[in-house]
Design a protein around this motif. Structure first.
Motif, PDB file in Angstrom:
ATOM      1  N   MET A  67      -5.854  -0.053   0.179  1.00 54.96           N
ATOM      2  CA  MET A  67      -5.309  -1.406   0.107  1.00 54.96           C
ATOM      3  C   MET A  67      -4.971  -1.956   1.491  1.00 54.96           C
ATOM      4  SD  MET A  67      -2.604  -0.964  -3.025  1.00 54.96           S
ATOM      5  CE  MET A  67      -1.824  -2.567  -2.721  1.00 54.96           C
ATOM      6  N   PHE A  68      -4.596  -1.056   2.366  1.00 57.39           N
ATOM      7  CA  PHE A  68      -4.142  -1.448   3.701  1.00 57.39           C
ATOM      8  C   PHE A  68      -5.315  -1.528   4.679  1.00 57.39           C
ATOM      9  CE2 PHE A  68      -1.800   0.235   7.661  1.00 57.39           C
ATOM     10  CZ  PHE A  68      -1.447  -1.035   8.093  1.00 57.39           C
ATOM     11  N   ASP A  72      -0.891   9.421   0.575  1.00 54.82           N
ATOM     12  CA  ASP A  72      -0.887   8.576   1.779  1.00 54.82           C
ATOM     13  C   ASP A  72       0.523   8.116   2.134  1.00 54.82           C
ATOM     14  OD1 ASP A  72      -3.617   8.825   1.940  1.00 54.82           O
ATOM     15  OD2 ASP A  72      -4.042   6.926   0.916  1.00 54.82           O
ATOM     16  N   ALA A  73       1.351   7.900   1.089  1.00 53.61           N
ATOM     17  CA  ALA A  73       2.708   7.402   1.351  1.00 53.61           C
ATOM     18  C   ALA A  73       3.486   8.373   2.223  1.00 53.61           C
ATOM     19  CB  ALA A  73       3.457   7.161   0.046  1.00 53.61           C
ATOM     20  N   GLU A  74       3.322   9.661   1.972  1.00 52.38           N
ATOM     21  CA  GLU A  74       4.054  10.611   2.814  1.00 52.38           C
ATOM     22  C   GLU A  74       3.167  11.101   3.969  1.00 52.38           C
ATOM     23  OE1 GLU A  74       5.434  13.602   0.016  1.00 52.38           O
ATOM     24  OE2 GLU A  74       3.558  14.733   0.256  1.00 52.38           O
ATOM     25  N   ALA A 117       0.831  -1.202   0.000  1.00 52.36           N
ATOM     26  CA  ALA A 117       0.000   0.000   0.000  1.00 52.36           C
ATOM     27  C   ALA A 117       0.866   1.252   0.000  1.00 52.36           C
ATOM     28  CB  ALA A 117      -0.931  -0.010   1.209  1.00 52.36           C
ATOM     29  N   LYS A 118       1.956   1.206   0.774  1.00 46.81           N
ATOM     30  CA  LYS A 118       2.856   2.354   0.830  1.00 46.81           C
ATOM     31  C   LYS A 118       3.509   2.582  -0.539  1.00 46.81           C
ATOM     32  CE  LYS A 118       6.756   4.359   3.211  1.00 46.81           C
ATOM     33  NZ  LYS A 118       7.953   4.154   4.030  1.00 46.81           N
ATOM     34  N   ASP A 119       3.963   1.487  -1.137  1.00 45.45           N
ATOM     35  CA  ASP A 119       4.559   1.593  -2.479  1.00 45.45           C
ATOM     36  C   ASP A 119       3.601   2.271  -3.443  1.00 45.45           C
ATOM     37  OD1 ASP A 119       6.966   0.497  -1.954  1.00 45.45           O
ATOM     38  OD2 ASP A 119       6.565  -1.464  -2.864  1.00 45.45           O
TER      39      ASP A 119
END
Lengths: 501, 501
Positions: free
Chosen positions: B129-130, B399-401, B121-123
Motif C-alpha cells: 500500500m505504501f 511489515d508493521a514490525e 499501510a502500517k495499520d
C-alpha cells in the motif's frame, strides 16, 4: 453583481484570511503567556508578539486595503455579509490611518509604562503615583479623538470602539433609568428581614472537584470540548483562535464554591457564542462576537439569568449535593438565596448581579465627564468615593479598593466599561423575547434541557457573528430598540421574591 | 572590519531575528497541536502553520538575502560567529532556491499524502500500500539531489541536511567498525548465564508519581523549570522557542517504570543543550544545537552514559525506593541490571543501549543503497528482514514490525537516521575527554553533584550553538577526529561487567 466583483470579493477574503491567521497565532501566544509560559520566556515572547502585531498592522493599513476600499466604494448589490465586511475593513483602516504613526508609537510606549505604574500604585494604594501617567493617557485620548473626529459627544468616539452605534445620548437615558431603579430596589433590600446564609460556600472545596463540576455544567449548557478546553489562570478569560478552538480559563478558590463555578459559566457563555460562529464567516473579519456588550449579554445570560435561576438549580442541586458533602443539610432555598445574595460592596469584580451595574454606571459617568473636560484626573478619587457613597452606600477606605481597582484606564480603554452593564440590559431584552418564543423555557431548564435555549441564541444572535451592528441586531431579534425596561422588570421580580419585599 | 560592515551585520541580524520570531510562533503552534489542541481545531490550525511557513519561506529566499550574500562575499576579517551566520544563510538560501518552486510544491503535497499512506499501510501491515508513494518520494529525492549536486556520493547531499560534514566515506568506516563490535559483543551476551530480572518494573506506577520523580531527576541534572515545562504527548519530544522556553514532553506507561523516566532524561538532555545556548546568538540563526547527531549525543549522554550508570543510581535509588514501594526488596544490583538489560528486538524505539545502534546502521545501509540505485523500493522488506536476521538474530513477522515501523521515509527524511547512532559515538568520545578533564566525575555523580558535568558540556559544546560544524566541534573539544573507538570501549567495559563475560 458581476464576475469581476465576485472575484474581487474572493481576493479580499483571502487577504483578510491572512490577517486572521496572524491574529490566531498571536492569540495562542497570548493564551500561553497566561496559562503556561515559563517565567524567563515572558519578556522574549513579548518581542514575538511585537513582531506579529507589526505585521498585522502592515496588512491592515497597506495600500492594498485602500485599493479594496476604493474598488467597492461604488459597487451596488452586495449581500449583507460582503457589505459589512467592506465597511468593517474601511472603519479599521481609517481609525488606524488617522493617527500619525509616531504618535501611535509614543502612545503604545506610554500605555505599557502606565500599566506598570498603575500596578505599583495599586499595590501601594497611592493614586498620586499613577496620576501623572493617567494624565498623559487622557491627553493622548483627547488628541486621538480630534484625529478621529466626533459628532455630538467626544466620548461617543470611544464608545464606538467597543459598542458600535451606542452613544452618550442613549446611555444617559438607559443607564439613568437603570441606576435609579437599582438604587431604589437596593434600598428596600437593605430593609428586608431576609439575610441569606452563605457559610456553607466557604468550606473547603478541592480544586479538582470544582474543576470537574464546572466542566460538567458547561458541557450541559452546550460548550463543546472538542472545540475548546478549560485551564487555570490568574484572571479568568475566554480566547478563541477561530470558531474551532475557543478556550476558557478559570481561577479556583478552595474556600469559596461560587467563585470558580459562576466564572466558568460566565466564560462558557462567551465561548458558546464564539463556537457557534458559522464557518462561512471565515475570511470576512466578521467571524466573532459583534461587540463587547453583546458578548457580555451572552456570558451574563448564562451566568445570571440561567445560572442563578431557581430552575437551573432544581436540576443541578441534587448533583451538586451528590458531589459536595459540604452541602449536606443545606436546604434548596438556602442554597438558592446564597447564590443570589445582595451586598453592596467596593469591588466591581466581586459584585452581585443586582449591584454590579451600579459599579459600571459610576465608571461611565466618570469617564464621560473626564473625556469632556468636566472633571480632571486629579478629581477622580474624590468623585469616585462620592458616587460610591451615593449609589451604593459604601465608601472606599483606600485608593486600592476605590479608584485604582481596575486596570482599564491605565492603557486608555475608556469606553469599555459600559459594555458590562449593557450586557445585562441586552440579556434581559433577549430573555423577554425568548420567553415569548418558548413559553416553556424554564420548565426545560428544570429538566436539564438547555438545547433549545442554546439553539435560540445561536439562530438569533450567534450565527450572525459581527455582520450586524448591536443596534441592528437587538431590533432584528426583539423588534424593539434597546431599553432598560426588561432588565429592571427582571431584577424587581427576582429580588422581590428572594427578599420577600 | 569597517563601520559599514558592522552596520550591515546588524542589519542582517535584525533580518534573521524576524525569521526567528516566525519560527518561534510556529513552534508554539506545533507544541500546542501535540499537547493540548482541541480535536476540531487541528485542521484549521494547519492553515495557520501553512501561512506562517510561507512567510518564513519568503524571508529565507528574498532578494534581500541575495544582497546580504553578495555583500559579504568579499568581506574579510569576520569573527567566527558572523562568518558562520553568513555561511548558514547562504547555504539555506541555495538549498531552497535550487529547487524549482513548482517541484517543491508538488513534493510537499506528495509528502503529506505519503505520510497518510504510510500510516494506513502500517495499520494494515501491508508494504504494498505504501510502495507507490515511497517510489515517488525516492524519485523526487533523486531529482533534488541533481539540483543540489553532489561530489562523491549522492547520499552525502542528504546527510548534509542533518549532519553537516559527515559523509558516506566516514560513516562506512565508523559504522562498519561499530556494527562488527556490537554483533560480537551481543553474541557473547546471548551466551551469558546472567539473565537480568525486570518484573519489578512492570508493576503499577501512577502517572503522578512518575511525573514527580521525572521532574525531580531532570531538575537535579540541570534542567531549568523557569525556562521550560514538562507535558504529556503521544510521542515524547523537545521543542524550543528561543533559549528561555525549552519544553519537554513525555508519555507515561503505568505498567512500565523505565519508559517515561528514561525518555524524560533523554529529552532533558536535548533541553539542557538548548537552554544553555547563549543570548548572544539570538538573531544569528545559530542559536540552537548544531546538528541532529550532536543533539542526540547530549540526550543519550544524559539518558545512557549518566542515567544508566551505576553511580547515578547509587545516588537516586534510595530516593526511588522511598517513593516507589514497588522496589521494596529489590537489590541495587538487580535494579541496575534491570535498567541495562540487553535483548535483541524488532522495534528501534524500544531497543536497549547496546542494540540500538544496530537498528540505525541497518537503516543507514539500506538508505545508502536505495539512494544510489543499488536496490529498489520493492526490495526493501526483503533486505530489511535479512539484515535484522544477520545483525540482531531476529526476524519481523510482519511489515508493521519491520520495514514500516518508522515514519521517516514517508516524508523523505533520508539521511536522518544516522544521527541517532552518531549521537552515541560523539557522546562516548566526549565522555573520554570529560573523564580526562574531571577524573572524579563518577564520584561526583554518586554524590548527586551534576553541576560540573553540566558545566563541562556547556562550556565545551552548548555555548557554541551552531557556530562550528560537528566535525570542527568534535576536533576542538576532543582533539581527535570522530572515531567509534571510545563508544566500543565503553560498551565492552560496561556490558562485560554486567553480563560477567
Amino acid at each position: 453583481m458581476n464576475e469581476a466583483h465576485k472575484e474581487k470579493l474572493n481576493e479580499l477574503r483571502s487577504y483578510i484570511k491572512e490577517l486572521e491567521y496572524l491574529n490566531q497565532a498571536m492569540g495562542l501566544i497570548f493564551w500561553d503567556m497566561r496559562v503556561g509560559i515559563p517565567k524567563k520566556a515572558i519578556e522574549p515572547r513579548s518581542e514575538v508578539i511585537g513582531y506579529l502585531s507589526s505585521e498585522s498592522y502592515k496588512l491592515e493599513t497597506s495600500d492594498k486595503v485602500k485599493e479594496f476600499i476604493d474598488y467597492f466604494e461604488g459597487v451596488e448589490g452586495l449581500d449583507d455579509v460582503s457589505k459589512s465586511m467592506v465597511e468593517n475593513m474601511k472603519k479599521n483602516y481609517e481609525k488606524t490611518k488617522k493617527i500619525p504613526a509616531d504618535r501611535h508609537r509614543e502612545y503604545t510606549i506610554l500605555a505599557s509604562k502606565s500599566e506598570v505604574a498603575w500596578e505599583d500604585a495599586k499595590d501601594k494604594s497611592d493614586f498620586e503615583m499613577f496620576k501623572p501617567y493617567l494624565e498623559k493617557v487622557v491627553d493622548f485620548k483627547e488628541e486621538f479623538i480630534n484625529y478621529w473626529g466626533y459628532e455630538k459627544n467626544k466620548y461617543d468616539t470611544l464608545l464606538d470602539f467597543y459598542e458600535p452605534s451606542i452613544t452618550v445620548e442613549k446611555l444617559d437615558n438607559i443607564f439613568g433609568e437603570l441606576r435609579d431603579a437599582i438604587v431604589e430596589l437596593l434600598g428596600k433590600i437593605k430593609e428586608s428581614k431576609i439575610k441569606p446564609r452563605d457559610d456553607f460556600f466557604k468550606k473547603d472545596f478541592s480544586k479538582e472537584s470544582q474543576e470537574e463540576f464546572g466542566k460538567f455544567v458547561v458541557e450541559k449548557l452546550g460548550y463543546d470540548f472538542d472545540a475548546g478546553r478549560i485551564d487555570e489562570s490568574v484572571h479568568p478569560f475566554t480566547i478563541n483562535f477561530g470558531n474551532k478552538d475557543v478556550r476558557i480559563t478559570t481561577k479556583y478558590l478552595t474556600n469559596e464554591f461560587r467563585s470558580a463555578l459562576f466564572s466558568t459559566i460566565h466564560e462558557g457563555g462567551h465561548a458558546i457564542y464564539e463556537q457557534d460562529i458559522p464557518d462561512e464567516l471565515e475570511g470576512t473579519g466578521l467571524g466573532n462576537g459583534v461587540s463587547m456588550g453583546i458578548h457580555e449579554s451572552q456570558s451574563r445570560f448564562y451566568e445570571n439569568i440561567i445560572g442563578r435561576s431557581k430552575e437551573f438549580w432544581r436540576y443541578f442541586y441534587p448533583e451538586a449535593q451528590r458531589r459536595f458533602p459540604q452541602f449536606e443539610g443545606v436546604s434548596f432555598e438556602d442554597f438558592y438565596r446564597g447564590i443570589n445574595t445582595v451586598e453592596p460592596s467596593l469591588i466591581r469584580t466581586e459584585a452581585d448581579e443586582l449591584t454590579y451595574s451600579l459599579h459600571v454606571i459610576i465608571r461611565y459617568e466618570i469617564e464621560k465627564a473626564l473625556i469632556n473636560g468636566k472633571i480632571q484626573v486629579g478629581d477622580l478619587p474624590g468623585v469616585w468615593n462620592e458616587k460610591y457613597k451615593e449609589y451604593l452606600g459604601v465608601e472606599p477606605s483606600s485608593d486600592a479598593e476605590g479608584v485604582l481597582q481596575d486596570m482599564h484606564w491605565s492603557d486608555g480603554s475608556f469606553g469599555y466599561f459600559p459594555s458590562y452593564a449593557l450586557g445585562n440590559i441586552y440579556g434581559a431584552q433577549f430573555l423577554n423575547k425568548m420567553k415569548n418564543d418558548m413559553p416553556n423555557m424554564y420548565e426545560e431548564i428544570e429538566k436539564g434541557n438547555f438545547k433549545e435555549i442554546h439553539n435560540w441564541l445561536k439562530e438569533n444572535i450567534h450565527k450572525h457573528g459581527a455582520v450586524y451592528k448591536p443596534a441592528e441586531l437587538i431590533k432584528m431579534v426583539t423588534g424593539e430598540e434597546l431599553t432598560a425596561k426588561y432588565f429592571i422588570e427582571y431584577l424587581n421580580k427576582k429580588y422581590t421574591e428572594i427578599y420577600e419585599l
